[in-house]
Design a protein around this motif. Structure first.
Motif, PDB file in Angstrom:
ATOM      1  N   HIS A  45       3.595   2.192   9.049  1.00  0.00           N
ATOM      2  CA  HIS A  45       2.672   2.887   8.158  1.00  0.00           C
ATOM      3  C   HIS A  45       1.268   2.812   8.738  1.00  0.00           C
ATOM      4  O   HIS A  45       0.880   1.796   9.286  1.00  0.00           O
ATOM      5  N   PRO A  46       0.475   3.869   8.607  1.00  0.00           N
ATOM      6  CA  PRO A  46      -0.857   3.897   9.199  1.00  0.00           C
ATOM      7  C   PRO A  46      -1.764   2.765   8.733  1.00  0.00           C
ATOM      8  O   PRO A  46      -2.561   2.272   9.490  1.00  0.00           O
ATOM      9  N   GLY A  47      -1.630   2.338   7.501  1.00  0.00           N
ATOM     10  CA  GLY A  47      -2.515   1.308   6.980  1.00  0.00           C
ATOM     11  C   GLY A  47      -2.042  -0.111   7.210  1.00  0.00           C
ATOM     12  O   GLY A  47      -2.679  -1.046   6.762  1.00  0.00           O
ATOM     13  N   SER A  48      -0.935  -0.302   7.886  1.00  0.00           N
ATOM     14  CA  SER A  48      -0.398  -1.655   8.022  1.00  0.00           C
ATOM     15  C   SER A  48      -0.916  -2.329   9.288  1.00  0.00           C
ATOM     16  O   SER A  48      -0.255  -2.420  10.288  1.00  0.00           O
ATOM     17  N   GLN A 100      16.664  -8.301  -1.064  1.00  0.00           N
ATOM     18  CA  GLN A 100      17.865  -7.653  -1.583  1.00  0.00           C
ATOM     19  C   GLN A 100      18.013  -6.201  -1.172  1.00  0.00           C
ATOM     20  O   GLN A 100      19.104  -5.740  -0.875  1.00  0.00           O
ATOM     21  N   ASP A 101      16.918  -5.479  -1.150  1.00  0.00           N
ATOM     22  CA  ASP A 101      16.944  -4.049  -0.865  1.00  0.00           C
ATOM     23  C   ASP A 101      17.218  -3.814   0.627  1.00  0.00           C
ATOM     24  O   ASP A 101      16.459  -4.257   1.495  1.00  0.00           O
ATOM     25  N   ALA A 102      18.292  -3.104   0.945  1.00  0.00           N
ATOM     26  CA  ALA A 102      18.691  -2.864   2.336  1.00  0.00           C
ATOM     27  C   ALA A 102      17.630  -2.082   3.110  1.00  0.00           C
ATOM     28  O   ALA A 102      17.395  -2.351   4.297  1.00  0.00           O
ATOM     29  N   MET A 103      16.993  -1.121   2.472  1.00  0.00           N
ATOM     30  CA  MET A 103      15.941  -0.353   3.149  1.00  0.00           C
ATOM     31  C   MET A 103      14.735  -1.243   3.446  1.00  0.00           C
ATOM     32  O   MET A 103      14.117  -1.120   4.502  1.00  0.00           O
ATOM     33  N   HIS A 104      14.414  -2.130   2.533  1.00  0.00           N
ATOM     34  CA  HIS A 104      13.309  -3.057   2.770  1.00  0.00           C
ATOM     35  C   HIS A 104      13.647  -3.994   3.926  1.00  0.00           C
ATOM     36  O   HIS A 104      12.784  -4.273   4.769  1.00  0.00           O
ATOM     37  N   ARG A 105      14.885  -4.482   3.968  1.00  0.00           N
ATOM     38  CA  ARG A 105      15.289  -5.360   5.079  1.00  0.00           C
ATOM     39  C   ARG A 105      15.131  -4.626   6.405  1.00  0.00           C
ATOM     40  O   ARG A 105      14.625  -5.185   7.378  1.00  0.00           O
ATOM     41  N   ARG A 106      15.562  -3.387   6.427  1.00  0.00           N
ATOM     42  CA  ARG A 106      15.462  -2.597   7.663  1.00  0.00           C
ATOM     43  C   ARG A 106      14.002  -2.419   8.069  1.00  0.00           C
ATOM     44  O   ARG A 106      13.647  -2.560   9.234  1.00  0.00           O
ATOM     45  N   ARG A 107      13.153  -2.109   7.109  1.00  0.00           N
ATOM     46  CA  ARG A 107      11.723  -1.911   7.399  1.00  0.00           C
ATOM     47  C   ARG A 107      11.065  -3.198   7.867  1.00  0.00           C
ATOM     48  O   ARG A 107      10.222  -3.191   8.767  1.00  0.00           O
ATOM     49  N   VAL A 108      11.452  -4.318   7.266  1.00  0.00           N
ATOM     50  CA  VAL A 108      10.934  -5.630   7.681  1.00  0.00           C
ATOM     51  C   VAL A 108      11.371  -5.917   9.116  1.00  0.00           C
ATOM     52  O   VAL A 108      10.571  -6.393   9.936  1.00  0.00           O
ATOM     53  N   LEU A 109      12.608  -5.617   9.439  1.00  0.00           N
ATOM     54  CA  LEU A 109      13.100  -5.813  10.809  1.00  0.00           C
ATOM     55  C   LEU A 109      12.286  -4.986  11.804  1.00  0.00           C
ATOM     56  O   LEU A 109      11.904  -5.491  12.874  1.00  0.00           O
ATOM     57  N   VAL A 110      12.031  -3.744  11.462  1.00  0.00           N
ATOM     58  CA  VAL A 110      11.236  -2.880  12.341  1.00  0.00           C
ATOM     59  C   VAL A 110       9.857  -3.488  12.552  1.00  0.00           C
ATOM     60  O   VAL A 110       9.361  -3.576  13.682  1.00  0.00           O
ATOM     61  N   ALA A 140       3.418 -18.682   9.305  1.00  0.00           N
ATOM     62  CA  ALA A 140       4.323 -17.993   8.380  1.00  0.00           C
ATOM     63  C   ALA A 140       3.508 -17.138   7.409  1.00  0.00           C
ATOM     64  O   ALA A 140       3.916 -16.023   7.061  1.00  0.00           O
ATOM     65  N   GLN A 141       2.341 -17.635   7.002  1.00  0.00           N
ATOM     66  CA  GLN A 141       1.489 -16.874   6.091  1.00  0.00           C
ATOM     67  C   GLN A 141       1.017 -15.580   6.749  1.00  0.00           C
ATOM     68  O   GLN A 141       1.068 -14.508   6.145  1.00  0.00           O
ATOM     69  N   ALA A 142       0.578 -15.664   8.001  1.00  0.00           N
ATOM     70  CA  ALA A 142       0.100 -14.463   8.701  1.00  0.00           C
ATOM     71  C   ALA A 142       1.234 -13.468   8.918  1.00  0.00           C
ATOM     72  O   ALA A 142       1.050 -12.262   8.751  1.00  0.00           O
ATOM     73  N   LEU A 143       2.399 -13.969   9.258  1.00  0.00           N
ATOM     74  CA  LEU A 143       3.542 -13.084   9.454  1.00  0.00           C
ATOM     75  C   LEU A 143       3.942 -12.441   8.125  1.00  0.00           C
ATOM     76  O   LEU A 143       4.189 -11.238   8.053  1.00  0.00           O
ATOM     77  N   GLY A 144       3.967 -13.240   7.062  1.00  0.00           N
ATOM     78  CA  GLY A 144       4.270 -12.710   5.731  1.00  0.00           C
ATOM     79  C   GLY A 144       3.249 -11.691   5.265  1.00  0.00           C
ATOM     80  O   GLY A 144       3.598 -10.676   4.661  1.00  0.00           O
ATOM     81  N   ASP A 145       1.979 -11.937   5.572  1.00  0.00           N
ATOM     82  CA  ASP A 145       0.924 -10.996   5.199  1.00  0.00           C
ATOM     83  C   ASP A 145       1.083  -9.672   5.933  1.00  0.00           C
ATOM     84  O   ASP A 145       0.777  -8.608   5.395  1.00  0.00           O
ATOM     85  N   THR A 146       1.562  -9.738   7.163  1.00  0.00           N
ATOM     86  CA  THR A 146       1.819  -8.518   7.928  1.00  0.00           C
ATOM     87  C   THR A 146       2.903  -7.690   7.252  1.00  0.00           C
ATOM     88  O   THR A 146       2.796  -6.466   7.158  1.00  0.00           O
ATOM     89  N   ILE A 147       3.929  -8.352   6.775  1.00  0.00           N
ATOM     90  CA  ILE A 147       5.004  -7.662   6.074  1.00  0.00           C
ATOM     91  C   ILE A 147       4.484  -7.118   4.743  1.00  0.00           C
ATOM     92  O   ILE A 147       4.760  -5.974   4.379  1.00  0.00           O
ATOM     93  N   ALA A 148       3.702  -7.904   4.032  1.00  0.00           N
ATOM     94  CA  ALA A 148       3.150  -7.473   2.746  1.00  0.00           C
ATOM     95  C   ALA A 148       2.229  -6.265   2.904  1.00  0.00           C
ATOM     96  O   ALA A 148       2.090  -5.463   1.978  1.00  0.00           O
ATOM     97  N   ALA A 149       1.627  -6.101   4.087  1.00  0.00           N
ATOM     98  CA  ALA A 149       0.708  -4.992   4.333  1.00  0.00           C
ATOM     99  C   ALA A 149       1.432  -3.653   4.496  1.00  0.00           C
ATOM    100  O   ALA A 149       0.790  -2.606   4.500  1.00  0.00           O
ATOM    101  N   ILE A 150       2.757  -3.677   4.596  1.00  0.00           N
ATOM    102  CA  ILE A 150       3.509  -2.432   4.730  1.00  0.00           C
ATOM    103  C   ILE A 150       3.236  -1.531   3.536  1.00  0.00           C
ATOM    104  O   ILE A 150       2.937  -0.357   3.690  1.00  0.00           O
ATOM    105  N   SER A 151       3.360  -2.095   2.340  1.00  0.00           N
ATOM    106  CA  SER A 151       3.046  -1.367   1.109  1.00  0.00           C
ATOM    107  C   SER A 151       3.047  -2.369  -0.033  1.00  0.00           C
ATOM    108  O   SER A 151       3.563  -3.479   0.112  1.00  0.00           O
TER     109      SER A 151
END
Length: 110
Positions: free
Chosen positions: A12-15, A81-91, A31-42
């Motif tokens: 995503h452009p804003g992430s 739980q959400d398969a699409m979210h897991r895929r996006r997190v992996l990306v 772990a916090q910085a990595l988690g924040d990166t994931i949280a920045a997706i949306s």
């Protein structure tokens, strides 16, 4: 290089990656910085930051995971739980790892 471009197109452009310049390599990313990166997706991903922290899923772990199936298993174990979210997190995790590997290979650390 081509696969990195394809992964970045999915980003995503804003992430932006919220890593600090003091984090010289992937192993130093918390772990916090990595988690924040994931949280920045949306906003829908904001709760995943705490999952990364609780699990201790940091840059050192991401760096040591060499098998993609193992990375998929770890993301599933986080409890997303959400398969699409897991895929996006992996990306996003692949993008983070690739960016650091590129910088390290070029000697251009953040």
């Amino acid at each position: 290089a081509t696969s990195l471009k394809k992964m970045e197109q999915l980003q995503h452009p804003g992430s932006a990656t919220p890593f600090h310049k003091s984090q010289e390599n992937l192993r130093s990313v918390s772990a916090q910085a990595l988690g924040d990166t994931i949280a920045a997706i949306s906003p829908d991903y904001s709760g995943y930051s705490a999952m990364f922290v609780r699990a201790g899923f940091d840059g050192m772990l991401l760096c040591d995971v060499v098998d993609d199936a193992d990375l998929q298993h770890l993301v599933q174990e986080l409890g997303i739980q959400d398969a699409m979210h897991r895929r996006r997190v992996l990306v996003q995790l692949r993008i983070v790892r690739a960016k650091y590997q590129q910088r390290e290979a070029r000697g251009m650390l953040p």
